[in-house]
Design a protein around this motif. Sequence first.
Motif, short mmCIF file in Angstrom:
data_model
loop_
_atom_site.label_atom_id
_atom_site.label_comp_id
_atom_site.label_asym_id
_atom_site.label_seq_id
_atom_site.Cartn_x
_atom_site.Cartn_y
_atom_site.Cartn_z
N VAL A 175 0.14 -3.83 0.36
CA VAL A 175 -1.18 -3.44 -0.16
C VAL A 175 -2.28 -3.89 0.81
CG1 VAL A 175 -2.85 -3.91 -2.00
CG2 VAL A 175 -0.50 -3.33 -2.59
N LEU A 195 2.86 2.35 0.02
CA LEU A 195 2.64 2.27 -1.43
C LEU A 195 3.94 2.46 -2.22
CD1 LEU A 195 -0.96 3.74 -1.70
CD2 LEU A 195 -0.21 1.42 -1.25
N ALA A 225 0.04 5.55 3.45
CA ALA A 225 0.12 5.40 1.99
C ALA A 225 1.50 5.78 1.49
CB ALA A 225 -0.94 6.26 1.31
#
Length: 160
Positions: free
Chosen positions: A43, A67, A63
């Motif tokens: 993160v 993520l 991402a």
Amino acid sequence: MIDAPLAWLAATPLSRAMRADPWLYPVVEIVHILGFAVLVGSVVLFDLRVLGCARGLSITALASHLLRWALASLLLIVPAGLLLFSAHPEELARNPVFQLKLVLIAAAGLNALAFHIFPYRSVGAWEQGLSAPPAARLHALLSILLWVGVIGCGRLLAYV
Ligand code: HEM
């Protein structure tokens, strides 16, 4: 009102084993630490990219890689956290640092959700080589601060 379920939890064989076995608690804690190292590591690296570091990297590519790992790490963090909690549920539930840790986790989750619902929608316009909009950068900064706060509270639990 929650005293009875907490007392019940503290008396379960699992909770007793977490307190009595010399290896169980530390092994579960190591799993918890491995999980949040992956979560907070991925993160924060994503947040740093949104804040303007390594602008040559595509935000959407980053991402989709980072993520995914952040979400998968919850499979280690949450069960291990619940097991650690089960060792001393009555003390922890009353501990303001533990309560603050849960509030900060919820705030970090809501902040991530708001980032995806609002500024991330227009990511196509600032995907690579450009500054992210101020709202996106604000979410990224808040995210770093909240996760550092969660780690701080988690570590403090051993002392307060
Ligand atoms: C989601 C992200 C989380 C992060 C970043 C985090 C962070 C931490 C940290 C840094 C520690 C201290 C480890 C050590 O000093 O060895 C810790 C311990 C602990 N965490 Fe978490 N945690 C998270 C989630 C949770 C959840 C969801 C729960 C339970 C509902 C939980 C319950 C605990 C408990 C009970 C301890 C043990 C404290 C002690 O033994 O002194 N954690 N956590």
